[in-house]
Design an enzyme around this catalytic site. Structure first.
Site, PDB file in Angstrom:
ATOM      1  N   LYS A  87       0.928  -1.298   0.039  1.00 48.92           N
ATOM      2  CA  LYS A  87      -0.020   0.068   0.068  1.00 48.92           C
ATOM      3  C   LYS A  87       1.086   1.131  -0.079  1.00 48.92           C
ATOM      4  O   LYS A  87       0.320   2.402  -0.444  1.00 48.92           O
ATOM      5  CB  LYS A  87      -0.870  -0.033   1.192  1.00 48.92           C
ATOM      6  CG  LYS A  87      -2.091  -1.062   0.988  1.00 48.92           C
ATOM      7  CD  LYS A  87      -2.853  -0.649   0.045  1.00 48.92           C
ATOM      8  CE  LYS A  87      -4.073  -1.734  -0.003  1.00 48.92           C
ATOM      9  NZ  LYS A  87      -4.972  -1.635  -1.079  1.00 48.92           N
ATOM     10  N   GLU A 109     -10.073   5.251   2.822  1.00 48.10           N
ATOM     11  CA  GLU A 109     -10.610   4.454   3.241  1.00 48.10           C
ATOM     12  C   GLU A 109      -9.821   3.334   3.669  1.00 48.10           C
ATOM     13  O   GLU A 109      -8.741   3.266   3.019  1.00 48.10           O
ATOM     14  CB  GLU A 109     -11.640   3.848   2.211  1.00 48.10           C
ATOM     15  CG  GLU A 109     -11.107   2.839   1.304  1.00 48.10           C
ATOM     16  CD  GLU A 109      -9.916   3.354   0.052  1.00 48.10           C
ATOM     17  OE1 GLU A 109     -10.031   4.605   0.174  1.00 48.10           O
ATOM     18  OE2 GLU A 109      -9.281   2.459  -0.437  1.00 48.10           O
ATOM     19  N   SER A 376       1.683  -9.581  -0.521  1.00 48.59           N
ATOM     20  CA  SER A 376       1.488  -8.290  -0.514  1.00 48.59           C
ATOM     21  C   SER A 376       1.647  -7.614   0.828  1.00 48.59           C
ATOM     22  O   SER A 376       1.903  -6.328   0.688  1.00 48.59           O
ATOM     23  CB  SER A 376       0.044  -7.967  -0.755  1.00 48.59           C
ATOM     24  OG  SER A 376      -0.868  -8.822  -0.170  1.00 48.59           O
TER      25      SER A 376
END
Lengths: 396, 256
Positions: A87, A109, A376
């Site tokens: 991210k 969000e 991830s």
């Protein structure tokens, strides 16, 4: 549809209130101005390398490979990035862009909390205000990340509407953006929403496949046979796939959260169970009922618990360039434990969906085949929930 | 002459918004009739959507409750059909893109026309995406109502020039909901819209009191009220038609 922008086949577009149109147009113009600007790219690369710890490792999982007895498995270690997930790639890009645009406040969000933590981190670094919207259900599942965001100086708003999960957090962030546009950038966390977000987020995440390609050529002297990544909205997957789309011999495989199974109602496997629709600013596939009411989806993973998928994935699905498989909660939890014991790497429960498919695929392939699995994010945040799933209360 | 055009011929138009099926179909039907008997010139009928991203908490709750109580798009069509037998007041649907798209655009518009619908408002379909919808609506002689916001600026002329039925001017930033004060420079915004518009314009978002309505009607051709009415419905439930009627009468008198 001539006036419509940001299409991937029939998918994409800008289905948002008029109030936001000039904001997304301004964002698109700023992005087009900076994306090829050498100074912007120099600053971003420096942030990636010096702050986030890129490039991330491409690790040969030798023990796992031997255990499964088939294809050679490499893990793309996005879990080793600062803040513990992919991210941060997108967030550093968007925060830098927002700064150039003169914005002083970031809103976001978050599902699992990884995007929220990354946004709060960038806001701290750039000296910006930060508000993160998180479904109330997820604030319970991911209490540690809520604490981290607050520690980093962000306000966390627990969203109680709807199913109180990721989709409601997105809706609430959009509502907040219509309320305060002038000084605020909506730092959307996945390759979804209205144009230009799916393109911007993809471009910032494409560093993953750019590195995989370079590292694979260096280590093996050739491209991998398959790249596997988990898909919620789809940002780490598109990042892992993007630079391989033109390399037709590289299979691209997205792993969706099947929850309790794609034949049950408790699933979030959009491409396997959804239908074409329009929601959250984009045309794409969505889990919905016959009247177009968005379905209350379910997955053990807060980060994949979303009823839609990014428009570029919908297009890769339509054109069959990528394949999308469903992975159940049980399979993901097994993979979470498997990778921890096998390689000493605790993967995020989201990433565990990709590991689960690699476990199935590798034994079916010859030993000279190579697969890359994108990890991830790291799994620290999931330990309490997985312990609970196994009937153990570790009282976090 | 179209029914929508007529709505703006009786002085300034008062346009109430009522969520279909909230708290139940029967009560919402009575509320619509009560609003019409008390002076509503046009009624905006909301087809509930599970995730209404342009709505504030009041209308969000009405959407969720109505769906919980079993409202569906087909039941809304049936309700409109029954209402149409009793009144010639124009009706416009207010719903979200997916409700129309998922039902099948042709099928939706055909059923809406047959039921007696005159226009459709889709707050998540801006100018750039409207052709996909408006081309089908046109086939069924349904107006696609365009919205203009305080942030529209350089987009106003383009939107106004292609607008059909009436233009919905959004008074404030943010989502629907009662506001104690509207801070947008309404006179300037309305005059910019009117410079390019070929159809009447009505203002909505945040209006709740007769005083606010009166002030808005000095500039625009009509006033739209949603959350304030839904609040009354939420307070009085099945007994709400009487109170909705009284409220609509006071608002229409204020702007007449």
């Amino acid at each position: 549809m001539d006036k419509s922008k940001g299409r991937f086949g029939t998918h994409g577009g800008q289905y948002i209130p008029e109030t936001l149109m000039n904001a997304v147009i301004e964002l698109e113009e700023a992005y087009n101005r900076y994306k090829d600007d050498p100074e912007f790219n120099r600053e971003l690369t420096e942030l990636f390398n010096e702050y986030a710890g890129r490039p991330s490792r491409l690790y040969y999982a030798e023990k796992m490979t031997k255990d499964l007895g088939g294809a050679k498995i490499y893990l793309k270690r996005e879990d080793l990035n600062h803040t513990g997930a992919h991210k941060i790639n997108n967030v550093l890009g968007q925060a830098l862009l927002a700064k150039k645009m003169g914005k002083t406040r970031l809103i976001a969000e978050t599902g699992a909390g990884q995007h929220g933590v990354a946004t709060a981190t960038a806001a701290a670094l750039f000296g910006m205000e930060c508000v993160v919207f998180m479904g109330e259900e997820d604030t319970k599942r991911q209490a540690l990340n809520v604490y981290k965001m607050k520690l980093l100086g962000a306000d966390v708003v627990a969203v109680k509407s709807g199913t109180a999960t990721l989709k409601d957090a997105v809706s609430e962030a959009m509502r907040e953006w219509t309320n305060r546009i002038e000084d605020t950038h909506y730092c959307l966390g996945s390759v979804m929403g209205p144009h230009p977000f799916p393109t911007i987020v993809r471009d910032f995440q494409a560093v993953i496949s750019k590195e995989i390609k370079e590292q694979m050529l260096e280590k093996e002297g050739r491209l991998p046979d398959a790249v596997i990544a988990c898909v919620g909205g789809g940002s780490n997957a598109i990042g892992s796939f993007y630079n391989f789309i033109e390399d037709k011999d590289v299979k691209l495989i997205g792993c969706e959260a099947a929850g309790r199974g794609i034949n049950t109602k408790e699933t979030a496997a959009t491409l396997n169970t959804g239908r074409l629709g329009i929601f959250h600013g984009m045309k794409s596939y969505f889990c919905q009922d016959e009247y177009g009411q968005i379905a209350p989806v379910y997955s053990i993973s807060a980060g994949l618990d979303y009823p839609g998928v990014g428009p570029e994935h919908a297009w890769l699905f339509d054109t069959k360039r990528a394949e999308y498989v469903g992975i159940t909660d049980d399979e993901a939890v097994d993979a979470f434990e498997y990778l921890s014991r096998m390689e000493g790497i605790i993967p995020a429960i989201e990433s565990s969906h990709a590991v689960a498919y690699a476990k199935k695929l590798a034994p079916t392939l010859d030993k000279d085949k190579i697969i890359v699995v994108t990890i991830s994010g790291r799994g620290d945040k999931d330990c309490a929930a997985i312990a609970k799933y196994r009937g153990e209360d570790i009282n976090e | 002459m179209s029914r929508i055009k007529k709505a703006f011929e009786n002085g300034k138009a008062f346009i109430p918004f009522i969520t279909a099926g909230y708290p139940d179909v029967e009560t919402s039907e009575k509320n619509i009739l009560s609003a019409i008997e008390n002076g509503a010139d046009l009624v905006e009928i909301g087809i509930p959507f599970s995730d209404p991203t342009a709505e504030g908490p009041v209308i969000q709750t009405a959407n969720v409750e109505a769906l919980k109580n079993g409202i569906t798009t087909d039941k809304v069509f049936e309700m409109v059909k029954r209402l149409r037998e009793k009144t010639e007041v124009p009706f416009v649907f207010m719903t979200y893109a997916n409700v129309v798209f998922s039902y099948g655009m042709e099928r939706f518009c055909s059923n809406a026309k047959e039921a007696g619908i005159d226009g459709i408002i889709l707050p998540d379909v801006p100018f750039e995406e409207k052709d996909e919808f408006s081309e089908v609506m046109k086939k069924f002689d349904i107006d696609m109502i365009s919205l203009i916001a305080p942030t529209s600026e350089n987009r106003i002329a383009m939107i106004a020039a292609e607008a059909e039925g009436f233009i919905y001017i959004v008074s404030s930033l943010g989502v629907t909901g009662v506001r104690s004060k509207i801070t947008t420079d309404i006179p300037t915004l309305v005059s910019q819209v009117k410079a390019s518009a070929k159809v009447p314009c009505a203002i909505g978002f945040g209006i709740s009191t007769p005083e606010q309505a009166k002030e808005m009607s000095r500039y625009a051709d009509g006033v739209i009220v949603g959350s304030a009415i839904i609040k009354i419905i939420s307070k009085y439930g099945v007994d709400s038609p009487k109170y909705v009627g009284e409220y609509v009468r006071s608002m229409k008198e204020a702007i007449r």
